[in-house]
Design a protein around this motif. Structure first.
Motif, PDB file in Angstrom:
ATOM      1  N   THR A   1       0.914  -1.169  -0.074  1.00  0.00           N
ATOM      2  CA  THR A   1      -0.122  -0.062   0.008  1.00  0.00           C
ATOM      3  C   THR A   1       0.919   1.328  -0.128  1.00  0.00           C
ATOM      4  N   VAL A   2       0.480   2.140  -0.962  1.00  0.00           N
ATOM      5  CA  VAL A   2       1.389   3.473  -0.911  1.00  0.00           C
ATOM      6  C   VAL A   2       0.280   4.435  -0.310  1.00  0.00           C
ATOM      7  N   ASP A   3       0.684   4.736   0.982  1.00  0.00           N
ATOM      8  CA  ASP A   3      -0.117   5.784   1.837  1.00  0.00           C
ATOM      9  C   ASP A   3      -0.092   7.252   1.231  1.00  0.00           C
ATOM     10  N   PHE A   4       1.242   7.697   1.099  1.00  0.00           N
ATOM     11  CA  PHE A   4       1.394   8.901   0.572  1.00  0.00           C
ATOM     12  C   PHE A   4       1.735   9.229  -0.931  1.00  0.00           C
ATOM     13  N   LEU A   5       0.987  10.030  -1.220  1.00  0.00           N
ATOM     14  CA  LEU A   5       0.941  10.262  -2.598  1.00  0.00           C
ATOM     15  C   LEU A   5       1.853  11.673  -2.986  1.00  0.00           C
ATOM     16  N   PRO A   6       2.555  11.721  -4.096  1.00  0.00           N
ATOM     17  CA  PRO A   6       3.105  12.940  -4.525  1.00  0.00           C
ATOM     18  C   PRO A   6       2.340  13.889  -4.603  1.00  0.00           C
ATOM     19  N   LYS A   7       2.606  15.188  -4.131  1.00  0.00           N
ATOM     20  CA  LYS A   7       1.754  16.167  -3.983  1.00  0.00           C
ATOM     21  C   LYS A   7       2.713  17.539  -4.673  1.00  0.00           C
ATOM     22  N   MET A   8       2.159  18.672  -4.618  1.00  0.00           N
ATOM     23  CA  MET A   8       2.787  19.855  -5.066  1.00  0.00           C
ATOM     24  C   MET A   8       2.299  20.942  -4.179  1.00  0.00           C
ATOM     25  N   LYS A   9       3.237  21.593  -3.337  1.00  0.00           N
ATOM     26  CA  LYS A   9       3.038  22.747  -2.435  1.00  0.00           C
ATOM     27  C   LYS A   9       3.409  24.086  -3.002  1.00  0.00           C
ATOM     28  N   VAL A  10       2.528  24.921  -3.196  1.00  0.00           N
ATOM     29  CA  VAL A  10       3.024  26.200  -3.719  1.00  0.00           C
ATOM     30  C   VAL A  10       2.599  27.466  -2.546  1.00  0.00           C
ATOM     31  N   GLU A  11       3.746  27.947  -2.410  1.00  0.00           N
ATOM     32  CA  GLU A  11       3.499  28.989  -1.335  1.00  0.00           C
ATOM     33  C   GLU A  11       3.653  30.311  -1.965  1.00  0.00           C
ATOM     34  N   VAL A  12       2.718  31.412  -1.686  1.00  0.00           N
ATOM     35  CA  VAL A  12       2.820  32.556  -2.306  1.00  0.00           C
ATOM     36  C   VAL A  12       2.656  33.700  -1.106  1.00  0.00           C
ATOM     37  N   VAL A  13       3.242  34.830  -0.924  1.00  0.00           N
ATOM     38  CA  VAL A  13       3.030  35.895  -0.159  1.00  0.00           C
ATOM     39  C   VAL A  13       2.848  37.062  -0.916  1.00  0.00           C
ATOM     40  N   VAL A  14       1.329  37.641  -0.823  1.00  0.00           N
ATOM     41  CA  VAL A  14       0.841  38.757  -1.357  1.00  0.00           C
ATOM     42  C   VAL A  14       0.524  39.744  -0.119  1.00  0.00           C
ATOM     43  N   SER A  15       0.327  41.114  -0.729  1.00  0.00           N
ATOM     44  CA  SER A  15      -0.180  41.780   0.507  1.00  0.00           C
ATOM     45  C   SER A  15      -1.665  41.453   0.708  1.00  0.00           C
ATOM     46  N   ASP A  16      -2.416  41.923   1.818  1.00  0.00           N
ATOM     47  CA  ASP A  16      -3.611  41.534   2.087  1.00  0.00           C
ATOM     48  C   ASP A  16      -4.757  41.996   1.340  1.00  0.00           C
ATOM     49  N   GLN A  17      -4.559  43.045   0.523  1.00  0.00           N
ATOM     50  CA  GLN A  17      -5.359  43.514  -0.585  1.00  0.00           C
ATOM     51  C   GLN A  17      -5.442  42.592  -1.702  1.00  0.00           C
ATOM     52  N   LEU A  18      -4.335  42.204  -2.181  1.00  0.00           N
ATOM     53  CA  LEU A  18      -4.483  41.242  -3.394  1.00  0.00           C
ATOM     54  C   LEU A  18      -4.427  39.616  -3.050  1.00  0.00           C
ATOM     55  N   ALA A  19      -4.734  39.227  -1.713  1.00  0.00           N
ATOM     56  CA  ALA A  19      -4.918  37.947  -1.387  1.00  0.00           C
ATOM     57  C   ALA A  19      -6.234  37.175  -1.633  1.00  0.00           C
ATOM     58  N   PRO A  20      -7.173  37.834  -1.957  1.00  0.00           N
ATOM     59  CA  PRO A  20      -8.554  37.155  -2.356  1.00  0.00           C
ATOM     60  C   PRO A  20      -8.331  37.046  -3.876  1.00  0.00           C
ATOM     61  N   LYS A  21      -7.869  37.984  -4.676  1.00  0.00           N
ATOM     62  CA  LYS A  21      -7.872  37.948  -6.158  1.00  0.00           C
ATOM     63  C   LYS A  21      -6.913  36.531  -6.568  1.00  0.00           C
ATOM     64  N   VAL A  22      -5.785  36.754  -5.739  1.00  0.00           N
ATOM     65  CA  VAL A  22      -4.787  35.605  -5.928  1.00  0.00           C
ATOM     66  C   VAL A  22      -5.239  34.165  -5.661  1.00  0.00           C
ATOM     67  N   ALA A  23      -6.193  34.048  -4.664  1.00  0.00           N
ATOM     68  CA  ALA A  23      -6.693  32.703  -4.304  1.00  0.00           C
ATOM     69  C   ALA A  23      -7.572  32.447  -5.276  1.00  0.00           C
ATOM     70  N   GLU A  24      -8.352  33.380  -5.842  1.00  0.00           N
ATOM     71  CA  GLU A  24      -9.253  33.019  -6.978  1.00  0.00           C
ATOM     72  C   GLU A  24      -8.617  32.660  -8.161  1.00  0.00           C
ATOM     73  N   LEU A  25      -7.653  33.375  -8.298  1.00  0.00           N
ATOM     74  CA  LEU A  25      -7.091  32.876  -9.812  1.00  0.00           C
ATOM     75  C   LEU A  25      -6.190  31.451  -9.759  1.00  0.00           C
ATOM     76  N   ILE A  26      -5.528  31.169  -8.586  1.00  0.00           N
ATOM     77  CA  ILE A  26      -5.044  30.029  -8.261  1.00  0.00           C
ATOM     78  C   ILE A  26      -6.072  28.996  -8.527  1.00  0.00           C
ATOM     79  N   ALA A  27      -7.339  29.051  -7.838  1.00  0.00           N
ATOM     80  CA  ALA A  27      -8.369  28.008  -7.740  1.00  0.00           C
ATOM     81  C   ALA A  27      -9.001  27.894  -9.076  1.00  0.00           C
ATOM     82  N   ALA A  28      -9.052  28.944  -9.765  1.00  0.00           N
ATOM     83  CA  ALA A  28      -9.609  28.866 -11.325  1.00  0.00           C
ATOM     84  C   ALA A  28      -8.473  27.661 -12.139  1.00  0.00           C
ATOM     85  N   ALA A  29      -7.504  28.349 -12.048  1.00  0.00           N
ATOM     86  CA  ALA A  29      -6.227  27.515 -12.842  1.00  0.00           C
ATOM     87  C   ALA A  29      -6.078  26.104 -12.558  1.00  0.00           C
ATOM     88  N   ALA A  30      -6.258  25.673 -11.091  1.00  0.00           N
ATOM     89  CA  ALA A  30      -5.960  24.345 -10.566  1.00  0.00           C
ATOM     90  C   ALA A  30      -7.271  23.404 -10.554  1.00  0.00           C
TER      91      ALA A  30
END
Length: 83
Positions: free
Chosen positions: A23-52
């Motif tokens: 059994t392979v319990d852990f699967l390979p994943k990709m972790k992306v960390e992005v640091v943006v200003s508070d004003q940009l955070a909602p838009k950046v999250a929306e764009l990442i969600a749409a692309a992924a």
């Protein structure tokens, strides 16, 4: 970006290797960390969600958390000036 291993609803899977099943319990994943200003955070999250988004299990999650401070070592700048 970091290569990480984990599992969510996939719960891993079973594979055969040299006639043995394991059994392979852990699967390979990709972790992306992005640091943006508070004003940009909602838009950046929306764009990442749409692309992924594929609509399948394993699309991932977005975590939004606050940073207490950022310091650019070379210049000593703090906060948004250091981003």
């Amino acid at each position: 970006m970091s290569n990480v291993r984990g599992f969510g609803r996939q719960k891993g899977h079973t594979e055969l290797y040299r006639g043995g099943e394991y059994t392979v319990d852990f699967l390979p994943k990709m972790k992306v960390e992005v640091v943006v200003s508070d004003q940009l955070a909602p838009k950046v999250a929306e764009l990442i969600a749409a692309a992924a988004k594929t609509g399948s299990i394993g699309d991932g999650k977005i975590f939004i958390s606050a940073l207490e401070d950022v310091i650019r070592i070379r210049t000593g700048e703090h906060g948004e000036m250091a981003i």
